[in-house]
Design a protein around this motif. Structure first.
Motif, PDB file in Angstrom:
ATOM      1  N   UNK A  86       0.809  -1.204   0.000  1.00  0.00           N
ATOM      2  CA  UNK A  86       0.000   0.000   0.000  1.00  0.00           C
ATOM      3  C   UNK A  86       0.852   1.267   0.000  1.00  0.00           C
ATOM      4  N   UNK A  87       0.561   2.122  -0.903  1.00  0.00           N
ATOM      5  CA  UNK A  87       1.239   3.403  -0.955  1.00  0.00           C
ATOM      6  C   UNK A  87       2.605   3.341  -1.617  1.00  0.00           C
ATOM      7  N   UNK A  88       3.104   2.167  -1.892  1.00  0.00           N
ATOM      8  CA  UNK A  88       4.430   2.049  -2.500  1.00  0.00           C
ATOM      9  C   UNK A  88       4.327   2.056  -4.010  1.00  0.00           C
ATOM     10  N   UNK A  89       5.414   1.813  -4.632  1.00  0.00           N
ATOM     11  CA  UNK A  89       5.431   1.775  -6.086  1.00  0.00           C
ATOM     12  C   UNK A  89       5.366   0.339  -6.578  1.00  0.00           C
ATOM     13  N   UNK A  90       5.296   0.215  -7.830  1.00  0.00           N
ATOM     14  CA  UNK A  90       5.333  -1.097  -8.440  1.00  0.00           C
ATOM     15  C   UNK A  90       6.096  -0.967  -9.746  1.00  0.00           C
ATOM     16  N   UNK A  91       6.507  -2.082 -10.305  1.00  0.00           N
ATOM     17  CA  UNK A  91       7.263  -1.999 -11.545  1.00  0.00           C
ATOM     18  C   UNK A  91       7.201  -3.302 -12.320  1.00  0.00           C
ATOM     19  N   UNK A  92       7.708  -3.217 -13.502  1.00  0.00           N
ATOM     20  CA  UNK A  92       7.773  -4.373 -14.382  1.00  0.00           C
ATOM     21  C   UNK A  92       9.200  -4.450 -14.893  1.00  0.00           C
ATOM     22  N   UNK A  93       9.760  -5.649 -14.954  1.00  0.00           N
ATOM     23  CA  UNK A  93      11.129  -5.796 -15.441  1.00  0.00           C
ATOM     24  C   UNK A  93      11.205  -6.716 -16.645  1.00  0.00           C
ATOM     25  N   UNK A  94      12.142  -6.413 -17.510  1.00  0.00           N
ATOM     26  CA  UNK A  94      12.414  -7.238 -18.685  1.00  0.00           C
ATOM     27  C   UNK A  94      13.923  -7.414 -18.749  1.00  0.00           C
ATOM     28  N   UNK A  95      14.372  -8.633 -19.041  1.00  0.00           N
ATOM     29  CA  UNK A  95      15.807  -8.871 -19.132  1.00  0.00           C
ATOM     30  C   UNK A  95      16.146  -9.825 -20.257  1.00  0.00           C
ATOM     31  N   UNK A  96      17.357  -9.702 -20.746  1.00  0.00           N
ATOM     32  CA  UNK A  96      17.847 -10.624 -21.765  1.00  0.00           C
ATOM     33  C   UNK A  96      19.179 -11.182 -21.298  1.00  0.00           C
ATOM     34  N   UNK A  97      19.572 -12.302 -21.854  1.00  0.00           N
ATOM     35  CA  UNK A  97      20.845 -12.896 -21.466  1.00  0.00           C
ATOM     36  C   UNK A  97      21.417 -13.724 -22.597  1.00  0.00           C
ATOM     37  N   UNK A  98      22.709 -13.922 -22.546  1.00  0.00           N
ATOM     38  CA  UNK A  98      23.405 -14.743 -23.518  1.00  0.00           C
ATOM     39  C   UNK A  98      24.280 -15.703 -22.727  1.00  0.00           C
ATOM     40  N   UNK A  99      24.263 -16.960 -23.090  1.00  0.00           N
ATOM     41  CA  UNK A  99      25.054 -17.941 -22.351  1.00  0.00           C
ATOM     42  C   UNK A  99      25.306 -19.183 -23.185  1.00  0.00           C
ATOM     43  N   UNK A 100      25.885 -20.163 -22.552  1.00  0.00           N
ATOM     44  CA  UNK A 100      26.154 -21.436 -23.209  1.00  0.00           C
ATOM     45  C   UNK A 100      25.476 -22.540 -22.428  1.00  0.00           C
ATOM     46  N   UNK A 101      24.735 -23.368 -23.138  1.00  0.00           N
ATOM     47  CA  UNK A 101      24.064 -24.494 -22.516  1.00  0.00           C
ATOM     48  C   UNK A 101      24.943 -25.731 -22.591  1.00  0.00           C
ATOM     49  N   UNK A 102      24.802 -26.590 -21.636  1.00  0.00           N
ATOM     50  CA  UNK A 102      25.534 -27.848 -21.615  1.00  0.00           C
ATOM     51  C   UNK A 102      24.528 -28.950 -21.393  1.00  0.00           C
ATOM     52  N   UNK A 103      24.522 -29.935 -22.265  1.00  0.00           N
ATOM     53  CA  UNK A 103      23.585 -31.028 -22.059  1.00  0.00           C
ATOM     54  C   UNK A 103      23.488 -31.923 -23.256  1.00  0.00           C
ATOM     55  N   UNK A 104      22.454 -32.722 -23.257  1.00  0.00           N
ATOM     56  CA  UNK A 104      22.152 -33.614 -24.361  1.00  0.00           C
ATOM     57  C   UNK A 104      23.303 -34.489 -24.770  1.00  0.00           C
ATOM     58  N   UNK A 105      23.998 -34.107 -25.741  1.00  0.00           N
ATOM     59  CA  UNK A 105      25.081 -34.878 -26.305  1.00  0.00           C
ATOM     60  C   UNK A 105      24.976 -34.849 -27.808  1.00  0.00           C
ATOM     61  N   UNK A 106      25.967 -35.395 -28.422  1.00  0.00           N
ATOM     62  CA  UNK A 106      25.962 -35.463 -29.879  1.00  0.00           C
ATOM     63  C   UNK A 106      24.904 -36.464 -30.326  1.00  0.00           C
ATOM     64  N   UNK A 107      24.727 -36.573 -31.620  1.00  0.00           N
ATOM     65  CA  UNK A 107      23.711 -37.480 -32.168  1.00  0.00           C
ATOM     66  C   UNK A 107      24.003 -38.923 -31.756  1.00  0.00           C
ATOM     67  N   UNK A 108      22.962 -39.706 -31.478  1.00  0.00           N
ATOM     68  CA  UNK A 108      23.170 -41.104 -31.118  1.00  0.00           C
ATOM     69  C   UNK A 108      23.807 -41.871 -32.279  1.00  0.00           C
ATOM     70  N   UNK A 109      24.513 -42.933 -31.937  1.00  0.00           N
ATOM     71  CA  UNK A 109      25.200 -43.733 -32.938  1.00  0.00           C
ATOM     72  C   UNK A 109      24.486 -45.066 -33.120  1.00  0.00           C
ATOM     73  N   UNK A 110      24.255 -45.459 -34.370  1.00  0.00           N
ATOM     74  CA  UNK A 110      23.523 -46.678 -34.674  1.00  0.00           C
ATOM     75  C   UNK A 110      24.417 -47.892 -34.827  1.00  0.00           C
ATOM     76  N   UNK A 111      23.818 -49.045 -34.657  1.00  0.00           N
ATOM     77  CA  UNK A 111      24.506 -50.319 -34.813  1.00  0.00           C
ATOM     78  C   UNK A 111      23.496 -51.330 -35.343  1.00  0.00           C
ATOM     79  N   UNK A 112      23.907 -52.071 -36.358  1.00  0.00           N
ATOM     80  CA  UNK A 112      23.067 -53.125 -36.919  1.00  0.00           C
ATOM     81  C   UNK A 112      23.843 -54.432 -36.855  1.00  0.00           C
ATOM     82  N   UNK A 113      23.211 -55.476 -36.311  1.00  0.00           N
ATOM     83  CA  UNK A 113      23.851 -56.787 -36.186  1.00  0.00           C
ATOM     84  C   UNK A 113      22.956 -57.819 -36.859  1.00  0.00           C
ATOM     85  N   UNK A 114      23.556 -58.632 -37.739  1.00  0.00           N
ATOM     86  CA  UNK A 114      22.829 -59.686 -38.434  1.00  0.00           C
ATOM     87  C   UNK A 114      23.446 -61.026 -38.050  1.00  0.00           C
ATOM     88  N   UNK A 115      22.624 -61.934 -37.532  1.00  0.00           N
ATOM     89  CA  UNK A 115      23.059 -63.283 -37.189  1.00  0.00           C
ATOM     90  C   UNK A 115      22.538 -64.248 -38.245  1.00  0.00           C
TER      91      UNK A 115
END
Length: 134
Positions: A86-115
């Protein structure tokens, strides 16, 4: 005491070192000379099968996740609001950022075996693909 701490690390390194095509071949060679039913019990239902000239070819397709992490650029955008009562102010904030993500991994590798089986017994196998490691 520090020697005990290094044991799990050594075990993890040994596990990674055993993932080679030769280790995969050794595992698959264990099925040669065994009944076809034991092969299916060990590897599951084959992806495809083909019969001709008294022999049967059973194919399995596997996908190995890559062990290499993926590093990728990312951009972030954030929105927020705040208020001070009550009686105070209010505000709205907006922000941007740049960074590097770490995760997932490279593409999975396939294997086919025929017996190849004859008379219900595994005769040989052939593998193809970079994911054929055990």
């Amino acid at each position: 005491m520090s020697r005990l701490r290094s044991v799990p690390l050594l075990l993890a390194l040994a596990a990674c070192a055993s993932q080679t095509p030769q280790a995969f071949d050794q595992r698959m060679t264990g099925f040669v000379g065994k009944p076809e039913a034991e092969l299916v019990a060990g590897l599951g239902v084959p992806t495809r099968s083909y019969e001709a000239d008294g022999r049967r070819l059973l194919q399995w397709d596997f996908v190995q996740p890559s062990s290499a992490p993926a590093v990728y650029p990312s951009i972030g955008l954030g929105f927020g609001s705040f208020g001070f009562g009550r009686g105070g102010g209010s505000g709205v904030g907006v922000g941007t950022g740049l960074g590097f993500g770490l995760g997932g991994g490279a593409a999975p590798q396939g294997c086919s075996v025929v017996f190849e089986t004859r008379g219900g017994t595994v005769q040989s196998f052939n593998r193809n693909g970079p994911g054929c490691v055990a």
